[in-house]
Enzyme design. Structure first.
Site, PDB file in Angstrom:
ATOM      1  N   GLU A   1       7.135  27.209   5.634  1.00 13.16           N
ATOM      2  CA  GLU A   1       6.788  27.329   4.205  1.00 13.16           C
ATOM      3  C   GLU A   1       7.752  26.495   3.362  1.00 13.16           C
ATOM      4  O   GLU A   1       8.266  26.957   2.335  1.00 13.16           O
ATOM      5  CB  GLU A   1       6.813  28.799   3.766  1.00 13.16           C
TER       6      GLU A   1
ATOM      7  N   GLU B   1      -0.494  32.662   8.949  1.00  8.24           N
ATOM      8  CA  GLU B   1       0.034  34.003   8.702  1.00  8.24           C
ATOM      9  C   GLU B   1      -1.009  34.784   7.916  1.00  8.24           C
ATOM     10  O   GLU B   1      -1.061  34.699   6.690  1.00  8.24           O
ATOM     11  CB  GLU B   1       1.341  33.967   7.890  1.00  8.24           C
TER      12      GLU B   1
END
Ligand SMILES: *[C@@H]1O[C@H](CO)[C@@H](O)[C@H](O)[C@H]1NC(C)=O
Ligand SMILES: *[C@@H]1O[C@H](CO)[C@@H](O)[C@H](O)[C@H]1NC(C)=O
Ligand SMILES: *[C@@H]1O[C@H](CO)[C@@H](O)[C@H](O)[C@H]1NC(C)=O
Ligand SMILES: *[C@@H]1O[C@H](CO)[C@@H](O)[C@H](O)[C@H]1NC(C)=O
Ligand SMILES: *[C@@H]1O[C@H](CO)[C@@H](O)[C@H](O)[C@H]1NC(C)=O
Ligand SMILES: *[C@@H]1O[C@H](CO)[C@@H](O)[C@H](O)[C@H]1NC(C)=O
Ligand SMILES: *[C@@H]1O[C@H](CO)[C@@H](O)[C@H](O)[C@H]1NC(C)=O
Length: 634
Positions: free
Chosen positions: A184, A264
């Site tokens: 991320e 995710e």
């Protein structure tokens, strides 16, 4: 072509999922034309779940992996926490609970492929997002950027880690199908492409040109722009409240061709101390999973089993204020913290069944639990009376306070001691003007507990005493920030304290290594006379307690509840179970994995209570967890 039409160009992997390569050569790649992964030349879609070996004792790895396999998953997604393997710079540990290759081997034996996420930053609600705290020895280091010192440390680490990984790549005969670069990255302020290019070069150098490398980012344009890089396949992450079509359209803007991937998909969520317990409904999870799989997307469920932040490994967030993550990482995941199947797991399995043949046979049952009942502890002593044992090297002297990082004790607790410069007959404010208590300070004068200071929320308290009295400030590191721009999270007294009008100076700083003392057998190995009544008196301020759970022939999982205890840390048989803080909640019980209990020897319990113990000095082992404080009160 409009973005939407790509979405409906479904990867038709699942009908041909099983079966091995026709040619016998192993390959794993991206089929840009058909929007699929290709495994051994055939379309492939993964249905994966996250599991963190660092949050589960090694003796349970196989059990959890088998449960995931029996749910119908064909892959697991795994983070590698750098600080778990290189706690001291240059000293690497890949044994026992840190034996990554053993974990990969068990997954392979179980029939699970692996999506590996070696960081170097991982977030994961893990202490400092997986980065080792020794990086902070360089003041002003810019983590996760092309800062020269940071890059040098990263390069050294990846030169150790990635060569271990290489034989485990699917294309080399192992089970790792894809490898994530950073984590991320687009949500970090730096947006430093040179850093990402450096990582890409290292990953390619050590792993070769053929492995599929990817990135994962939150579902905004800014995050995707800063987090993705040419040559790394860009994927997204999102939970049940996100509009799937919108999310995958965004991935399509960055990867117009290739498989849709949610790296995710949140099956639950984390808790911070003081929060409401987070839960995500099983029906919602299974419905959104079904929609994504129907679109041909490859999906990883985060988490499939969360596990536990044992020891000092929990992370923290710092948005409006510092908020530390609780010890349990149950996450409301399909397998509980203790690895037990839930309704959510069964609902997910029913969805998976529609898309691939799942293994015949039942999900392995929950491991047995036992309510061992009450144990009464006794006081060992306060921190200051035990310094010879728990701080054997003695204090570091310094005019002004030093940080944990400067002392090179990165985790746990440190005692800062000085004397009162004047008589304080009236209550006099002790102030941290620059909000420099990281994270919680327990303050005593001549052994009498006077109160506490807390980062962001309690920067002043009153002190009384006489000139020359001993001022003891025990500082707790509650876990370094793991997300956002404030990950340079120095611990200890990171700026001066002011008492009345005086800057406090002349410090003796005692690094406390309670874990090392306990691993040497202390305090239970000390021969001691039984001195019942005075030792049973509770006291305010940081104090150590001990007790034994008598063996009863069972070594089953149990849950430790600390009713009316305030805040602290617990060890059983040398294993640091983590922090408790029942008044703050929502977590009420600590998970005690059965295999750490002895069936024949007394089980040694040590407890550090920071603020105040209840008069009964009892703790209780129950057969079920309580992670929702509200429910616990009913
Ligand atoms: C490495 O980690 C294992 C598992 O946590 C531990 O038992 C062992 O003592 C560590 N080794 C060293 C040298 O610190
Ligand atoms: C993984 O498991 C397969 C099937 O059991 C086996 O053939 C292969 O050798 C294993 N790979 C490794 C690297 O252990
Ligand atoms: C998702 O967004 C699309 C495009 O904006 C919209 O047409 C659709 O109704 C939304 N779906 C849901 C479930 O809200
Ligand atoms: C700590 O314990 C010692 C020895 O029992 C006692 O003399 C002292 O007053 C205590 N101080 C604190 C911090 O309670
Ligand atoms: C400190 O003591 C003063 C005087 O008694 C009182 O007014 C003040 O509220 C106290 N401050 C704190 C933080 O307790
Ligand atoms: C607990 O400590 C005692 C005293 O050191 C020791 O004899 C015993 O083996 C320990 N128990 C376990 C389970 O390690
Ligand atoms: C926590 O427990 C209370 C009381 O049983 C319940 O009302 C609440 O919904 C629970 N919270 C969650 C997230 O389960």
């Amino acid at each position: 072509m409009a973005a939407a039409s790509f979405l409906f160009a479904v990867c038709t992997a699942l009908s041909t999922l099983s079966g091995s390569s026709v040619t016998g050569t192993r390959s794993f790649s991206i089929d840009y034309k058909n929007h699929c992964f290709l495994k051994d030349g055939k379309p492939f879609q993964y249905i994966s779940g996250s599991i963190h070996y660092s949050r589960i004792p090694q003796y349970y790895w196989k059990d959890r992996l088998v449960k995931m396999y029996m749910t119908g998953l064909n892959a697991v997604q795994v983070y590698v926490p750098w600080n778990f393997h290189e706690a001291v710079q240059g000293v690497h540990n890949f044994t026992g609970d840190r034996d990554l290759e053993h974990f990969l081997n068990l997954a392979n034996q179980t029939g699970l492929l692996v999506i590996l996420r070696p960081g170097p930053y991982i977030c994961a609600e893990w202490e400092m997002g997986g980065l080792p705290a020794w990086l902070l020895q360089k003041p002003n280091i810019i983590l996760r950027s092309s800062d020269a010192d940071y890059l040098e440390a990263v390069s050294s680490w990846l030169a150790v880690l990635l060569p271990k990984i290489k034989p485990w790549l699917y294309i080399n005969g192992g089970n790792i199908i894809t490898v994530q670069v950073e984590n991320e990255y687009g949500s970090y302020f730096a947006c430093d492409y040179n850093y990402m290019r450096h990582l890409r070069t290292l990953f390619r150098f050590f792993l070769g040109e053929d492995v599929v490398l990817f990135t994962t980012d939150g579902n905004t344009d800014k995050e995707m722009t800063c987090g993705s890089l040419d040559g790394l396949y860009a994927t997204v992450d999102f939970g049940t409240d996100t509009n799937i079509t919108v999310a995958f359209k965004r991935q399509r803007r960055f990867e117009p061709q290739g498989p849709l991937v949610n790296s995710e998909f949140y099956t639950g969520w984390l808790d911070h101390w003081g929060d409401q317990h987070a839960m995500v409904g099983a029906q919602k999870v299974s419905r959104v999973l079904e929609e994504m799989l129907t679109m041909g997307a490859s999906v990883n469920m985060y988490m499939f089993e969360g596990g536990t932040n044992f020891g000092y490994w929990n992370g923290a967030d710092h948005d409006s204020r510092f908020r530390s993550v609780v010890t349990s990482y149950d996450y409301d995941a399909p397998l509980t913290e203790a690895g037990d199947p839930t309704e959510k797991l069964l609902a997910i399995r029913d969805v998976v069944k529609q898309f691939r043949d799942i293994p015949a046979g039942p999900i392995p049952p929950a491991t047995p639990k036992f309510a061992y009942g009450f144990v009464t502890l006794e006081k060992i002593g306060n921190i200051s009376s035990l310094l010879d044992t728990i701080s054997p090297l003695g204090p570091v002297q310094s005019k002004y306070p030093l940080t944990f990082e400067e002392i090179k004790q990165y985790y746990g607790y440190m005692l800062y001691r000085t004397t009162l410069p004047h008589d304080l007959t009236e209550p006099t404010p002790l102030i941290s003007p620059l909000n420099g208590v990281h994270d919680r300070a327990y303050v005593s004068v001549n052994g009498v507990f006077q109160g506490l200071l807390q980062r962001d929320t309690a920067l002043v308290m009153n002190v009384t005493g006489k000139q020359g009295d001993t001022l003891d400030i025990l500082v707790e590191n509650m876990g370094r920030v793991n997300f956002g721009s404030k990950i340079n999270d120095y611990k200890g007294l990171v700026s001066n304290l002011i008492l009345g009008k005086d800057v406090l100076t002349g410090w003796k700083i005692y690094p406390l290594d309670i874990d090392a003392a306990i691993s040497r057998g202390w305090p239970h190995s000390n021969s001691r006379k039984s001195v019942p009544s005075p030792r049973r008196e509770p006291s305010a301020g940081p104090t150590l307690y001990m007790g034994t759970l008598q063996p009863n022939g069972l070594a089953w999982d149990t849950f430790l509840k600390l009713i009316e205890w305030t805040k602290g840390q617990v060890w059983i048989n040398g294993v640091n179970l983590g922090r408790y803080w029942p008044g703050r909640g929502p977590q009420q019980t600590l998970y005690v994995p059965g295999p750490l209990l002895s069936t024949s020897l007394p089980n040694n319990i040590t407890l550090l209570e920071l603020e105040g113990a209840p008069a009964h000095l009892r703790i209780v082992f129950m057969d079920r967890p309580q992670l929702n404080a509200t429910a616990g009160k009913s």
